[in-house]
Design an enzyme around this catalytic site. Structure first.
Site, PDB file in Angstrom:
ATOM      1  N   LYS A  14       0.764  -1.170  -0.248  1.00  0.00           N
ATOM      2  CA  LYS A  14      -0.030   0.090   0.073  1.00  0.00           C
ATOM      3  C   LYS A  14       0.914   1.298   0.089  1.00  0.00           C
ATOM      4  O   LYS A  14       0.680   2.186  -0.848  1.00  0.00           O
ATOM      5  CB  LYS A  14      -0.986   0.044   1.048  1.00  0.00           C
ATOM      6  CG  LYS A  14      -1.911  -0.959   1.404  1.00  0.00           C
ATOM      7  CD  LYS A  14      -2.805  -0.983   2.403  1.00  0.00           C
ATOM      8  CE  LYS A  14      -2.121  -1.138   3.884  1.00  0.00           C
ATOM      9  NZ  LYS A  14      -1.674  -2.468   3.975  1.00  0.00           N
ATOM     10  N   ARG A  89     -10.552   0.400   8.075  1.00  0.00           N
ATOM     11  CA  ARG A  89     -10.147  -1.041   8.581  1.00  0.00           C
ATOM     12  C   ARG A  89     -11.144  -1.761   8.934  1.00  0.00           C
ATOM     13  O   ARG A  89     -10.881  -2.947   9.531  1.00  0.00           O
ATOM     14  CB  ARG A  89      -9.071  -0.882   9.241  1.00  0.00           C
ATOM     15  CG  ARG A  89      -7.483  -1.104   8.623  1.00  0.00           C
ATOM     16  CD  ARG A  89      -6.424  -0.697   9.411  1.00  0.00           C
ATOM     17  NE  ARG A  89      -5.373  -1.557   9.470  1.00  0.00           N
ATOM     18  CZ  ARG A  89      -4.099  -1.246   8.944  1.00  0.00           C
ATOM     19  NH1 ARG A  89      -3.971  -0.044   8.280  1.00  0.00           N
ATOM     20  NH2 ARG A  89      -3.119  -2.040   8.924  1.00  0.00           N
ATOM     21  N   ARG A 128      11.692  -6.187   5.515  1.00  0.00           N
ATOM     22  CA  ARG A 128      11.752  -4.729   6.058  1.00  0.00           C
ATOM     23  C   ARG A 128      12.195  -4.694   7.298  1.00  0.00           C
ATOM     24  O   ARG A 128      12.700  -3.407   7.608  1.00  0.00           O
ATOM     25  CB  ARG A 128      10.293  -4.099   5.569  1.00  0.00           C
ATOM     26  CG  ARG A 128      10.260  -2.659   5.992  1.00  0.00           C
ATOM     27  CD  ARG A 128       8.836  -2.078   5.527  1.00  0.00           C
ATOM     28  NE  ARG A 128       8.016  -2.752   6.495  1.00  0.00           N
ATOM     29  CZ  ARG A 128       6.616  -2.541   6.411  1.00  0.00           C
ATOM     30  NH1 ARG A 128       6.114  -1.907   5.392  1.00  0.00           N
ATOM     31  NH2 ARG A 128       5.750  -3.245   7.179  1.00  0.00           N
ATOM     32  N   ARG A 134      10.379  -0.213  12.931  1.00  0.00           N
ATOM     33  CA  ARG A 134       8.811  -0.289  13.145  1.00  0.00           C
ATOM     34  C   ARG A 134       8.660  -1.540  14.362  1.00  0.00           C
ATOM     35  O   ARG A 134       8.876  -2.587  14.226  1.00  0.00           O
ATOM     36  CB  ARG A 134       7.957  -0.648  12.033  1.00  0.00           C
ATOM     37  CG  ARG A 134       7.659   0.677  11.427  1.00  0.00           C
ATOM     38  CD  ARG A 134       6.637   0.515   9.953  1.00  0.00           C
ATOM     39  NE  ARG A 134       5.446  -0.313  10.174  1.00  0.00           N
ATOM     40  CZ  ARG A 134       4.671  -0.508   9.698  1.00  0.00           C
ATOM     41  NH1 ARG A 134       4.641   0.223   8.403  1.00  0.00           N
ATOM     42  NH2 ARG A 134       3.317  -1.148   9.851  1.00  0.00           N
ATOM     43  N   ARG A 146      -0.674  -9.398  12.868  1.00  0.00           N
ATOM     44  CA  ARG A 146      -1.357  -8.378  12.125  1.00  0.00           C
ATOM     45  C   ARG A 146      -2.010  -8.928  10.997  1.00  0.00           C
ATOM     46  O   ARG A 146      -3.295  -8.718  10.600  1.00  0.00           O
ATOM     47  CB  ARG A 146      -0.128  -7.380  11.490  1.00  0.00           C
ATOM     48  CG  ARG A 146       0.364  -6.535  12.630  1.00  0.00           C
ATOM     49  CD  ARG A 146       1.690  -6.186  12.279  1.00  0.00           C
ATOM     50  NE  ARG A 146       1.729  -5.392  11.002  1.00  0.00           N
ATOM     51  CZ  ARG A 146       2.896  -5.085  10.390  1.00  0.00           C
ATOM     52  NH1 ARG A 146       3.992  -5.509  10.856  1.00  0.00           N
ATOM     53  NH2 ARG A 146       2.727  -4.370   9.292  1.00  0.00           N
TER      54      ARG A 146
END
Ligand code: AP5
Ligand code: MG
Length: 191
Positions: A14, A89, A128, A134, A146
């Site tokens: 995204k 969401r 990542r 993060r 998640r």
């Protein structure tokens, strides 16, 4: 104003595609995840209240996220368009979003759902996570959590837009350029 909801599971691309679409179409981009992470970095009261949700990979409360988007839309109502990345969401967020846009005489034009197989999502996020900083990228357990939250609470939001005839699904595998081309074909088809 063209309003695009960029949808899909964590790691589907995204943010990557929003950046490209923003440049290509000259429109704005807002990621609720980025807004929340920015609040956390700045140590605001809102940020502190959101920290544990993000770190555990759980959704932040609807009313807080809806409030953030209401503020954003009010400040950008004259914009040429916007990509909403990671919002809505939940169905409650989707309903509130329609009401917020309607107040300003605006609407969602299309939801673009980026599909990527789960093992590829985990692979991308773990990669990542090596340097993203993060908290929710740090462990495979949180990443899988998640994805579970996405399946249980978020995936259903696509039905809301499909019922309005505003839903398109694209294959999110292949190169970033290939995925961009598929999304641009959908958006260009709207005009
Ligand atoms: P958010 O920030 O929205 O994160 P997310 O949905 O988990 O998705 P990511 O940002 O991890 O992935 P992405 O789809 O943007 O993919 P990216 O382009 O980075 O949300 C984080 C948290 O905030 C939530 O868990 C929740 O707590 C809270 N939150 C946010 N919005 C909320 C809301 N509306 N309501 C309640 N809570 C909310 O790509 C991933 C990686 O893959 C990158 O490294 C990228 O380089 C790579 N990549 C991209 N495309 C390709 C490709 N084609 N091939 C190979 N690699 C690729
Ligand atoms: Mg993102």
């Amino acid at each position: 104003m063209i309003n695009i909801v960029l949808f899909g599971a964590p790691g589907c691309g995204k943010g990557t595609q929003a950046q490209r679409l923003k440049e290509h179409y000259g429109i704005d981009h807002v990621s609720t995840g980025e807004v929340i992470r920015d609040q956390i970095r700045r140590g605001t009261e809102l940020g502190r209240s959101m920290e544990s949700y993000i770190a555990q990979g759980k959704l932040a409360p609807d009313e807080i996220v809806i409030g953030m988007i209401a503020e954003y839309v009010a400040a950008h109502k004259e914009s040429a368009g916007c990509i909403f990345d990671g919002f809505p969401r939940t169905t409650a967020q989707a309903e509130a979003f329609d009401a917020i846009l309607e107040e300003h005489g605006l609407k969602v034009d299309i939801m673009v759902d980026i599909h990527v197989p789960e093992e590829e999502l985990v692979r991308r996020i773990l990669l990542r996570g090596k340097d993203s900083g993060r908290a929710d990228d740090a462990s495979e357990e949180v990443i899988r959590g998640r994805l579970e939250v996405y399946r249980m609470q978020t995936a259903i939001v696509s039905d809301y837009y499909a019922a309005q005839g505003k839903y398109a699904s694209v294959n999110g595998t292949g190169t970033m350029d290939e995925v961009f081309g598929r999304i641009a074909t959908v958006i260009d088809g709207l005009k």
